[in-house]
Scaffold this motif. Sequence first.
Motif, mmCIF file in Angstrom:
data_model
loop_
_atom_site.group_PDB
_atom_site.id
_atom_site.type_symbol
_atom_site.label_atom_id
_atom_site.label_comp_id
_atom_site.label_asym_id
_atom_site.label_seq_id
_atom_site.Cartn_x
_atom_site.Cartn_y
_atom_site.Cartn_z
ATOM 1 N N HIS A 264 -0.436 3.280 -5.364
ATOM 2 C CA HIS A 264 -1.241 4.105 -6.136
ATOM 3 C C HIS A 264 -0.263 5.426 -6.623
ATOM 4 O O HIS A 264 0.149 6.388 -5.786
ATOM 5 C CB HIS A 264 -2.388 4.673 -5.370
ATOM 6 N N TRP B 216 -9.117 3.996 -8.727
ATOM 7 C CA TRP B 216 -7.909 4.772 -8.816
ATOM 8 C C TRP B 216 -7.812 5.452 -10.034
ATOM 9 O O TRP B 216 -8.064 4.983 -11.086
ATOM 10 C CB TRP B 216 -6.509 3.814 -8.958
ATOM 11 N N GLY C 76 1.985 -0.298 -9.585
ATOM 12 C CA GLY C 76 0.702 -0.081 -9.191
ATOM 13 C C GLY C 76 0.208 -1.766 -9.014
ATOM 14 O O GLY C 76 -0.661 -1.785 -8.008
ATOM 15 N N GLY D 63 -0.156 -2.626 -5.286
ATOM 16 C CA GLY D 63 -0.756 -1.840 -4.379
ATOM 17 C C GLY D 63 -0.310 -0.186 -4.186
ATOM 18 O O GLY D 63 -0.839 0.309 -3.326
ATOM 19 N N SER E 30 0.907 -1.277 -0.025
ATOM 20 C CA SER E 30 -0.051 0.126 0.177
ATOM 21 C C SER E 30 0.838 1.274 -0.182
ATOM 22 O O SER E 30 2.102 1.128 0.413
ATOM 23 C CB SER E 30 -0.965 -0.029 1.228
ATOM 24 N N SER F 152 0.950 5.610 -1.713
ATOM 25 C CA SER F 152 0.637 6.516 -2.702
ATOM 26 C C SER F 152 1.897 7.447 -3.053
ATOM 27 O O SER F 152 2.414 7.963 -1.910
ATOM 28 C CB SER F 152 -0.455 7.668 -2.176
ATOM 29 N N GLN G 195 -8.450 6.986 -2.412
ATOM 30 C CA GLN G 195 -9.269 6.370 -3.343
ATOM 31 C C GLN G 195 -9.242 4.634 -3.226
ATOM 32 O O GLN G 195 -8.062 4.403 -2.958
ATOM 33 C CB GLN G 195 -8.918 6.696 -4.540
ATOM 34 N N ASP H 178 3.153 3.343 -12.556
ATOM 35 C CA ASP H 178 2.146 2.588 -12.166
ATOM 36 C C ASP H 178 2.371 1.328 -12.843
ATOM 37 O O ASP H 178 1.893 0.335 -12.033
ATOM 38 C CB ASP H 178 0.942 3.337 -12.862
ATOM 39 N N ARG I 261 -8.955 1.196 -4.485
ATOM 40 C CA ARG I 261 -8.308 0.626 -5.525
ATOM 41 C C ARG I 261 -8.844 0.512 -6.857
ATOM 42 O O ARG I 261 -8.329 0.757 -8.008
ATOM 43 C CB ARG I 261 -7.529 -0.717 -5.331
ATOM 44 N N GLU I 262 -10.126 0.041 -6.731
ATOM 45 C CA GLU I 262 -10.969 -0.107 -7.884
ATOM 46 C C GLU I 262 -11.436 1.088 -8.779
ATOM 47 O O GLU I 262 -11.642 1.008 -9.708
ATOM 48 C CB GLU I 262 -12.206 -1.130 -7.482
#
Length: 213
Positions: free
Chosen positions: A164, A200, A159, A162, A121, A123, A195, A155, A197-198
Amino acid sequence: MMPGVVIIGAGPGIGRSVARRFAREGLPVALVSRTGTTLDLDGVLAYKADTTDEDQLRAALDAAAAELGTPDAVVYNAAIIRPDAPGEASVRAQLDAWAVNVVGALIAAAHVAPAMARRGSGSFLITGGMPEPKAQYVSLSLGKAGVRTLAALLDQEYGPSGVHVASVTVAGPVAPGTAFDPDDIAEHYWRLHTQPRERWEQEVLHDGTASRS
């Protein structure tokens, strides 16, 4: 301390507003800038590094990670913003701008994103701009096109694990009390960070009217 946000290129505009926005959610904040400023914000960690100096930048990121752990979010907000028509800036000036606008973000991402990926995870958010190239801003137009491509490359790399990766494209001069108020722009960074993940997004455009991706 709990993991937090590291903001690279922490100036009095977007950098300060993003710091305040994340701090309001209870996240610790570390600022990396050429001056090592805290921006007069309470409780933030400040580190001094020039984004064109790879060793300085990596050392600052290591120091922040030693205090905070692997960050939840990294915001790359460094840029050289200046007008230059085609052929006006020297080769050195073009390379210096590219180093700040693009290569610094690449170095920072390559330094911190693998640990985020191992955790699954995080960002990595980059301040973009110039949604349309302008001949009066050659180095900035090239740099922001590079940012857009860099976000896509990062990405692809991180990405799936995980992380972002996204950019916030700011299509105008940042100033408080205007359509480009940094506090309004900072909301995009927090929204991207949180956000699911689905949903993003890879790029959000702040054009001074309604924000859209």
